[in-house]
Scaffold this motif. Structure first.
Motif, short mmCIF file in Angstrom:
data_model
loop_
_atom_site.label_atom_id
_atom_site.label_comp_id
_atom_site.label_asym_id
_atom_site.label_seq_id
_atom_site.Cartn_x
_atom_site.Cartn_y
_atom_site.Cartn_z
N MET B 41 -5.31 -33.35 -25.18
CA MET B 41 -5.45 -32.97 -26.63
C MET B 41 -6.49 -31.68 -26.58
SD MET B 41 -8.51 -35.56 -27.40
CE MET B 41 -9.95 -35.90 -26.04
N ALA B 42 -6.53 -31.02 -25.35
CA ALA B 42 -7.12 -29.58 -25.53
C ALA B 42 -8.66 -29.63 -25.99
CB ALA B 42 -6.39 -28.60 -26.69
N GLY B 44 -10.90 -29.49 -23.72
CA GLY B 44 -11.85 -28.40 -23.03
C GLY B 44 -12.95 -29.08 -21.97
N ALA B 45 -12.83 -30.54 -21.83
CA ALA B 45 -13.73 -30.92 -21.07
C ALA B 45 -13.71 -30.44 -19.54
CB ALA B 45 -13.78 -32.49 -20.87
S1 SF4 Z 1 -10.09 -32.74 -20.44
FE1 SF4 Z 1 -8.62 -30.91 -20.30
S2 SF4 Z 1 -6.73 -32.07 -19.57
FE2 SF4 Z 1 -8.07 -33.59 -20.28
S3 SF4 Z 1 -7.65 -33.44 -22.83
FE3 SF4 Z 1 -9.23 -32.36 -22.48
S4 SF4 Z 1 -8.33 -30.17 -22.21
FE4 SF4 Z 1 -6.63 -31.87 -21.72
#
Ligand code: SF4
Ligand code: SF4
Lengths: 575, 179
Positions: B41-42, B44-45
């Motif tokens: 879901m973008a 950004g973690a």
């Molecule tokens: S952590 Fe990275 S891969 Fe996981 S949902 Fe967030 S942006 Fe997408």
């Protein structure tokens, strides 16, 4: 706060009291930054005396010298001398000397304690501070064609990606030689050779076949990791960078960094995580010592042994991969613990691996020791005199081969080692053979340590995430890597940044004694002696031989030198 | 000598056929991170946690989109991304043969659209992330705070602040305060 039961003093307090009574009014402030680490803030003029006293009279050894640009915090620089107190009342004494930003000078400790000389040279290079009276004023880390007045680790000098143009094409590094009035030949080895993995330049001054003196120049591949970490990384991602300091003992660095932060911030690591860290550290020792034993075989002309050592070594790599998910760079540490547990089935297969290696290596060692060439080539070669060792604080099998019981695992027990009752393995012969026997002993010992730790590891969590941090606290963290003690000093800054990180790899402490180990040996032993330091193989590329008598200079390839070391016929010096 | 010969015979072949035959890696080996475009879901973690910045996100507010990219040449296979991902959209595989002929092939990029603020119209967060937050919030049917947050989920932080200050002002005035 831990109190020593017998005398009611805090850990390390005896050193402080003795130093205070001997040098009244010199120690401005004393504080314990964690149970067994004391910071002594000392009047600058008297710092050399206090350090000399702690070093020679109180059983101190030098771990690392750290420069720090503290102008943004308290408007001055500081130099920290980290001493590992290893006799009575073991602890770390960190002597802090504040260096006013103008004129940026401090009194060098090196005339009194030569062990600090590399550290002080590094502080001069990277911070532009001057150590008054230093016994060796040459550049250490910076190249000789580095611009004047550009000091990389000052907070306000340069971006970590900046690469200045060289300022000169002339080689201006002066090599030291202490050869008296004897006429010698110079053999340079290095710095670069297409077949070698890491560069370093050695210069041997020889008379015929005999090495009279030697000097070297390192840091051709200084990677600026500390600057990089301070500029762009968060303190909690640094363990992954620390792991990349060394391709062999990376995990030891990553643990040392993580624990420096944990000590500074008072973060408790779960007991199980402590055991896991020790188990993996020992696994790393297994493959590292087998690598060195293989190379010893190679240098003594026993190449079959070399291949077999490396064949068995593969099992230790498989073991590491099974436990951590990778052959190297295990990526296991976070501040507060580890990221992977060791499962029951992994424990079972680990024990199997250990049994197999134990019997295979026992056979190979037996073969090696009964190879007449081995004794012949290693006995009495590359002597590390005990006095030289005491003066320069070398570490690991290098110092233990000269009979000193210096082993951070047992001098300053940490992690799972706290639960073990063992002693450092030493040898008294001070030569290449002694150092090899220490490694053999330690390999076998590591196998037992791993099984003991696996049996005794308590169950429970492996990561503590319940803590907060306070900027600008610092402490050291240490591990006993295969080549000796790794010491990291770190200070966290604001905004999750790493304010200052100083990583001292074990071989850093071992280079300065190499010069003395070379003296009096023959050229054919040079590679053998360097190999006995097990210096991550960064140095034996090329050798220049200078014949002072004939005023001739000759460059030898690594191959030539190695061949000569192996067969000892056809000296490459016949020209 | 005899010992050595015996050892040689006992050992036999030590080498394996790799790369002509496949090689087995332990099941927990850390290899190439596989990104699941649909689940991501973008948020950004992963980009924040990634030590070498192999994962990067770049916002393009004009195009109302954000890119999510991974560069396998930078990746150190630490698995931090997998650890922090709330939707399990990125997992490490055991794949390790990642050599390519063209460096650009080491990078994978995908795009996510941004949510525009229902009040001021400016894009402020990945649409999927906003939707994710909405779906979580609407599960707490009995919680008035959650209900209010769900209503405002598509309002950007600045407009929320504006609302808050206006409300504070109204409260203040209704209490008879002078502004
Ligand atoms: S952590 Fe990275 S891969 Fe996981 S949902 Fe967030 S942006 Fe997408
Ligand atoms: S595995 Fe580590 S380095 Fe690779 S993308 Fe994930 S967090 Fe970044």
């Amino acid at each position: 706060m831990s109190i020593n039961k017998s005398d009611g003093l805090r850990i390390g307090e005896s050193h402080v009291r003795e130093a205070e009574s001997r040098f009244p009014g010199v120690i401005r402030e004393v504080r314990w930054i964690c149970d067994d680490q004391i910071v002594l803030d000392v009047v600058p003029e008297k710092a050399p005396d206090v350090i000399e006293y702690l070093y020679y009279d109180r059983g101190g050894w030098l771990s690392v010298v750290v420069g720090n640009d503290e102008r943004p915090i308290n408007d001055a620089y500081a130099v920290y001398y980290v001493l590992s107190m290893e006799e009575a009342d073991p602890c770390y004494c960190i002597v802090r000397v504040e260096v006013p930003k103008d004129p940026g000078e401090f009194y060098s400790v090196s005339p009194k304690v030569p062990a600090v000389v590399w550290g002080e040279r590094e502080v001069q290079d990277l911070f532009g501070l001057r150590a008054l009276g230093i016994i060796d004023n040459r550049n250490l880390v910076l190249p000789d064609d580095w611009p004047q007045g550009l000091y990389p680790l000052r907070k306000d000098t340069m971006d970590y990606r900046y690469r200045p143009e060289p300022t000169t094409d002339v080689e201006n590094y002066e090599f030291l030689k202490d050869t008296g009035d004897r006429e010698t030949t110079v053999i340079p080895m290095g710095p670069l050779h297409i077949t070698s993995d890491e560069p370093g330049h050695f210069r041997l001054f020889v008379e015929g076949e005999q090495i009279i003196d030697a000097d070297y120049r390192m840091f051709y591949v200084h990677r600026g990791m500390e600057k990089c970490a301070e500029s762009r990384m968060n303190y909690d991602t640094v363990p992954f960078l620390a792991e990349r300091i060394c391709g062999i003992c990376g995990f030891a660095h990553s643990v040392a960094y993580a624990e420096s932060v944990e000590h500074a911030q008072g973060i408790e690591i779960p007991l199980r995580a402590q055991f896991i860290r020790s188990i993996i550290l020992e696994t790393e020792r297994l493959h590292s010592h087998l690598l060195n034993l293989g190379l010893v075989c190679h240098f003594t002309g026993f190449d079959t042994g070399f291949h077999h050592m490396f064949r068995v070594r593969e099992q230790s790599m498989d073991l590491a991969e099974m436990l951590t998910g990778a052959r190297k760079t295990y990526g296991l540490n976070l501040i507060g613990g580890v990221r992977r547990d060791i499962l029951a089935e992994q424990k079972v297969s680990t024990l199997k691996y250990l049994d197999r290696m134990r019997s295979e290596v026992a056979n190979l060692v037996d073969e090696l020791l009964s190879t007449p060439n081995f004794i012949d080539r290693t006995e009495g070669v590359g002597i590390l005199d005990r006095k030289v060792a005491r003066d320069y604080s070398p570490v690991g099998p290098t110092v233990r081969g000269s009979g000193f019981e210096r082993d951070a695992r047992w001098c300053h027990p940490f992690d799972g080692y706290k639960s073990l009752d063992r002693k450092a393995i030493t040898a008294g012969s001070c030569d290449v053979k002694g150092r090899t026997l220490v490694r053999i002993g330690e390999f076998m010992d590591s196998l037992d340590i791993i099984s003991e730790l696996l049996e005794n590891a308590p169950s429970g969590p492996v990561l503590n995430e319940n803590w907060t941090y306070e900027p600008h606290r610092f402490a050291v963290g240490w591990t006993e890597a295969p080549r000796g003690e790794d010491v990291h000093w770190s200070m966290i800054g604001n905004n999750q940044k790493c304010y200052r990180w100083r990583a001292k790899a074990s071989t850093y402490s071992n280079w300065p004694v190499l010069r003395y180990m070379f003296r009096g040996n023959t050229i054919s032993d040079a590679a053998m002696i360097v190999g006995s330091l097990d210096p991550c193989y960064s140095c034996t590329e090329r050798v220049t031989i200078v014949d002072v008598k004939k005023r001739k200079q000759q460059i030898l390839t690594k191959q030539q030198l190695e061949n000569y070391c192996v067969d000892r016929r056809h000296t490459p010096l016949e020209y | 000598m005899l010992k050595t010969l015996k050892e040689i015979i006992r050992t036999g072949d030590a080498t394996v056929k790799y790369p002509f035959a496949p090689i087995e890696r332990p099941k927990d080996a850390r290899g190439k991170p596989e990104h699941d475009l649909a689940n991501c879901m973008a948020c950004g973690a992963c980009a924040v946690a990634c030590p070498p910045n192999a994962i990067q996100m770049v916002i393009d507010s004009r195009a109302q989109s954000t890119s999510w990219s991974i560069n396998y040449g930078r990746c150190v296979y630490c698995g931090r991304c997998e650890e922090v991902c709330p939707t399990k959209a990125i997992r490490l595989s055991t794949e390790f043969e990642l050599a390519v002929m063209d460096k650009n092939d080491l990078e994978e990029i995908c795009m996510y659209s941004l949510q525009s603020c229902t009040e001021c119209g400016s894009p402020f967060a990945p649409a999927k992330e906003v939707d994710y937050a909405y779906r979580i919030l609407t599960q707490f049917v009995d919680d008035p705070d959650a209900r209010q947050a769900a209503e405002l989920v598509k309002v950007c932080p600045r407009c929320k602040q504006k609302r808050d200050s206006q409300r504070a002002k109204q409260n203040f005035e209704s209490l008879g305060g002078v502004s």
